[in-house]
Design a protein around this motif. Structure first.
Motif, PDB file in Angstrom:
ATOM      1  N   LEU A   1      -1.529  -5.106   6.248  1.00 30.00           N
ATOM      2  CA  LEU A   1      -0.821  -3.997   5.607  1.00 30.00           C
ATOM      3  C   LEU A   1       0.369  -4.495   4.795  1.00 30.00           C
ATOM      4  CD1 LEU A   1      -0.916  -1.380   8.507  1.00 30.00           C
ATOM      5  CD2 LEU A   1      -2.045  -1.148   6.279  1.00 30.00           C
ATOM      6  N   ALA A   2       1.094  -5.463   5.352  1.00 31.88           N
ATOM      7  CA  ALA A   2       2.238  -6.030   4.628  1.00 31.88           C
ATOM      8  C   ALA A   2       1.780  -6.710   3.346  1.00 31.88           C
ATOM      9  CB  ALA A   2       2.992  -7.018   5.522  1.00 31.88           C
ATOM     10  N   GLY A   3       0.663  -7.431   3.423  1.00 28.96           N
ATOM     11  CA  GLY A   3       0.122  -8.085   2.239  1.00 28.96           C
ATOM     12  C   GLY A   3      -0.290  -7.093   1.167  1.00 28.96           C
ATOM     13  N   LEU A   4      -0.921  -6.012   1.584  1.00 24.13           N
ATOM     14  CA  LEU A   4      -1.325  -4.979   0.625  1.00 24.13           C
ATOM     15  C   LEU A   4      -0.115  -4.355  -0.053  1.00 24.13           C
ATOM     16  CD1 LEU A   4      -4.198  -3.172   2.571  1.00 24.13           C
ATOM     17  CD2 LEU A   4      -4.420  -4.688   0.595  1.00 24.13           C
ATOM     18  N   ARG A   5       0.937  -4.121   0.712  1.00 23.23           N
ATOM     19  CA  ARG A   5       2.152  -3.545   0.120  1.00 23.23           C
ATOM     20  C   ARG A   5       2.763  -4.510  -0.902  1.00 23.23           C
ATOM     21  NH1 ARG A   5       2.699  -1.193   5.430  1.00 23.23           N
ATOM     22  NH2 ARG A   5       3.788  -3.031   6.203  1.00 23.23           N
ATOM     23  N   THR A   6       2.744  -5.793  -0.590  1.00 22.02           N
ATOM     24  CA  THR A   6       3.279  -6.791  -1.524  1.00 22.02           C
ATOM     25  C   THR A   6       2.505  -6.781  -2.836  1.00 22.02           C
ATOM     26  OG1 THR A   6       4.068  -8.246   0.242  1.00 22.02           O
ATOM     27  CG2 THR A   6       3.634  -9.264  -1.895  1.00 22.02           C
ATOM     28  N   LEU A   7       1.188  -6.711  -2.744  1.00 21.58           N
ATOM     29  CA  LEU A   7       0.351  -6.709  -3.948  1.00 21.58           C
ATOM     30  C   LEU A   7       0.571  -5.442  -4.762  1.00 21.58           C
ATOM     31  CD1 LEU A   7      -2.899  -8.191  -2.381  1.00 21.58           C
ATOM     32  CD2 LEU A   7      -1.336  -9.347  -3.962  1.00 21.58           C
TER      33      LEU A   7
ATOM     34  N   GLU B   1     -10.681   0.463   8.417  1.00 25.21           N
ATOM     35  CA  GLU B   1      -9.639   1.455   8.710  1.00 25.21           C
ATOM     36  C   GLU B   1      -8.431   1.269   7.811  1.00 25.21           C
ATOM     37  OE1 GLU B   1      -9.019   0.671  12.804  1.00 25.21           O
ATOM     38  OE2 GLU B   1     -10.932   1.564  13.440  1.00 25.21           O
ATOM     39  N   ILE B   2      -8.054   0.036   7.557  1.00 23.99           N
ATOM     40  CA  ILE B   2      -6.930  -0.241   6.670  1.00 23.99           C
ATOM     41  C   ILE B   2      -7.244   0.253   5.260  1.00 23.99           C
ATOM     42  CG2 ILE B   2      -5.653  -2.102   5.523  1.00 23.99           C
ATOM     43  CD1 ILE B   2      -5.917  -3.660   8.208  1.00 23.99           C
ATOM     44  N   GLY B   3      -8.468   0.003   4.810  1.00 22.57           N
ATOM     45  CA  GLY B   3      -8.874   0.484   3.495  1.00 22.57           C
ATOM     46  C   GLY B   3      -8.767   1.988   3.386  1.00 22.57           C
ATOM     47  N   GLU B   4      -9.206   2.680   4.424  1.00 22.99           N
ATOM     48  CA  GLU B   4      -9.127   4.137   4.432  1.00 22.99           C
ATOM     49  C   GLU B   4      -7.677   4.605   4.442  1.00 22.99           C
ATOM     50  OE1 GLU B   4     -10.631   7.998   4.430  1.00 22.99           O
ATOM     51  OE2 GLU B   4     -11.752   6.110   4.242  1.00 22.99           O
ATOM     52  N   GLU B   5      -6.869   3.956   5.252  1.00 24.46           N
ATOM     53  CA  GLU B   5      -5.459   4.345   5.379  1.00 24.46           C
ATOM     54  C   GLU B   5      -4.682   4.129   4.089  1.00 24.46           C
ATOM     55  OE1 GLU B   5      -1.583   2.769   7.925  1.00 24.46           O
ATOM     56  OE2 GLU B   5      -3.590   2.605   8.796  1.00 24.46           O
ATOM     57  N   MET B   6      -4.977   3.028   3.406  1.00 24.10           N
ATOM     58  CA  MET B   6      -4.229   2.664   2.202  1.00 24.10           C
ATOM     59  C   MET B   6      -4.936   3.063   0.908  1.00 24.10           C
ATOM     60  SD  MET B   6      -1.407   1.116   3.201  1.00 24.10           S
ATOM     61  CE  MET B   6      -0.871   0.033   1.877  1.00 24.10           C
ATOM     62  N   SER B   7      -6.064   3.747   1.024  1.00 27.16           N
ATOM     63  CA  SER B   7      -6.867   4.129  -0.151  1.00 27.16           C
ATOM     64  C   SER B   7      -7.241   2.906  -0.985  1.00 27.16           C
ATOM     65  CB  SER B   7      -6.114   5.163  -1.006  1.00 27.16           C
ATOM     66  OG  SER B   7      -5.883   6.345  -0.271  1.00 27.16           O
TER      67      SER B   7
END
Length: 276
Positions: free
Chosen positions: A170-176, A209-215
């Motif tokens: 999740l932290a990595g996705l937010r950084t990107l 689940e992460i994909g769903e949560e973060m769209s």
């Protein structure tokens, strides 16, 4: 009688005003071929955008990719991950999925000036902490429009805590996202070694689940691999390399095609500006 006529005129003028307002909006957008039709809600109800060559589209998952496709490119992609991205099991670097993806996308998008470049940033054996340590250097610094992040394969094999994996991802996705980069996740593979490792598929489920949560779109690699065998598109022997863990050339080719299809689908329909 006069009141009735006035009412009739008002009922005709209102739709006409709405129509003219819609035409004005479209006229403005026509000089911006890459603009998203953010003002579609100003058009009269039932107004057919197709007569002007436009389509009203829902929000897309890959807006930066869509912008590049509409503008004519070039498109820069980083394939980020571990051995499946590096291409372990392939007969040559050219047979890895990132190399095949570049070929497939350039065939599908011949209008892009400068074409599609897919940078391979896969390093075999890495888990999520290893990847996070080089996220800035190997991914963000390359300034891609899109990152395909293949993750979750080595983590269960190396004893990484599932909750930690989730938090780090999740932290990595937010950084990107903060860097203005679109992301597609790629889940772990289906393979005999995973089948024999208790809890391994919990990481696959966590990626979904992460994909769903973060769209964020997810390439469901495990599901795809099973379907290729079930549908006799290739045999298990053709799918897996000799180690029974990594994919072989034909599997990587199918994975590249699936990734290309996912990208094109998630970017949404694009109206390409005609050359003047």
């Amino acid at each position: 009688m006069i009141a009735l006529l006035a009412s009739s005129l008002r009922s005709r003028v209102r739709p006409l005003r709405a129509l003219m307002r819609g035409i004005a909006v479209l006229a403005g957008l026509s000089v911006l071929p890459t603009a998203v039709l953010a003002y579609a809600d100003l058009l009269p109800e039932g107004f057919d955008l197709a007569i002007f060559g436009f389509e009203a589209s829902p929000a897309v998952d890959l807006p930066h990719v869509r912008e590049q496709l509409a503008s004519g490119g070039p498109l820069r992609i980083v394939a980020f991950g571990s051995s499946s991205t590096e291409g372990i099991g392939a007969s040559s670097p050219a047979a890895s999925y990132p190399a095949r993806l570049q070929v497939d996308l350039n065939r599908s998008l011949p209008h892009l000036v400068g074409g599609v470049t897919v940078l391979n940033r896969g390093i075999g054996g890495e888990h999520v902490d290893d990847m996070m340590r080089r996220l800035g250097r190997d991914v963000v610094a390359a300034k891609p429009h899109l990152v395909i992040w293949q993750t979750g394969s080595n983590d269960p094999l190396r004893g990484i805590d599932l909750d930690h994996f989730r938090e780090a991802t999740l932290a990595g996705l937010r950084t990107l996202r903060e860097a203005g980069i679109d992301v597609v996740l790629m889940e772990p593979q289906w393979c005999p070694k995973f089948d024999a490792t208790p809890g391994s598929y919990r990481f696959r489920d966590a990626v979904r689940e992460i994909g769903e949560e973060m769209s964020v779109p997810v390439i469901r690699r495990s599901e795809l691999m099973r379907s290729w065998v079930d549908e006799a598109r290739l045999t298990r022997k053709e799918l897996f390399a000799a180690d029974g863990l990594h994919m072989a050339d034909r599997g990587y080719a199918l994975l590249a095609r699936a990734a290309a299809d996912e990208i094109l689908r998630d970017a949404g329909p694009v109206r390409v500006a005609a050359a003047e």
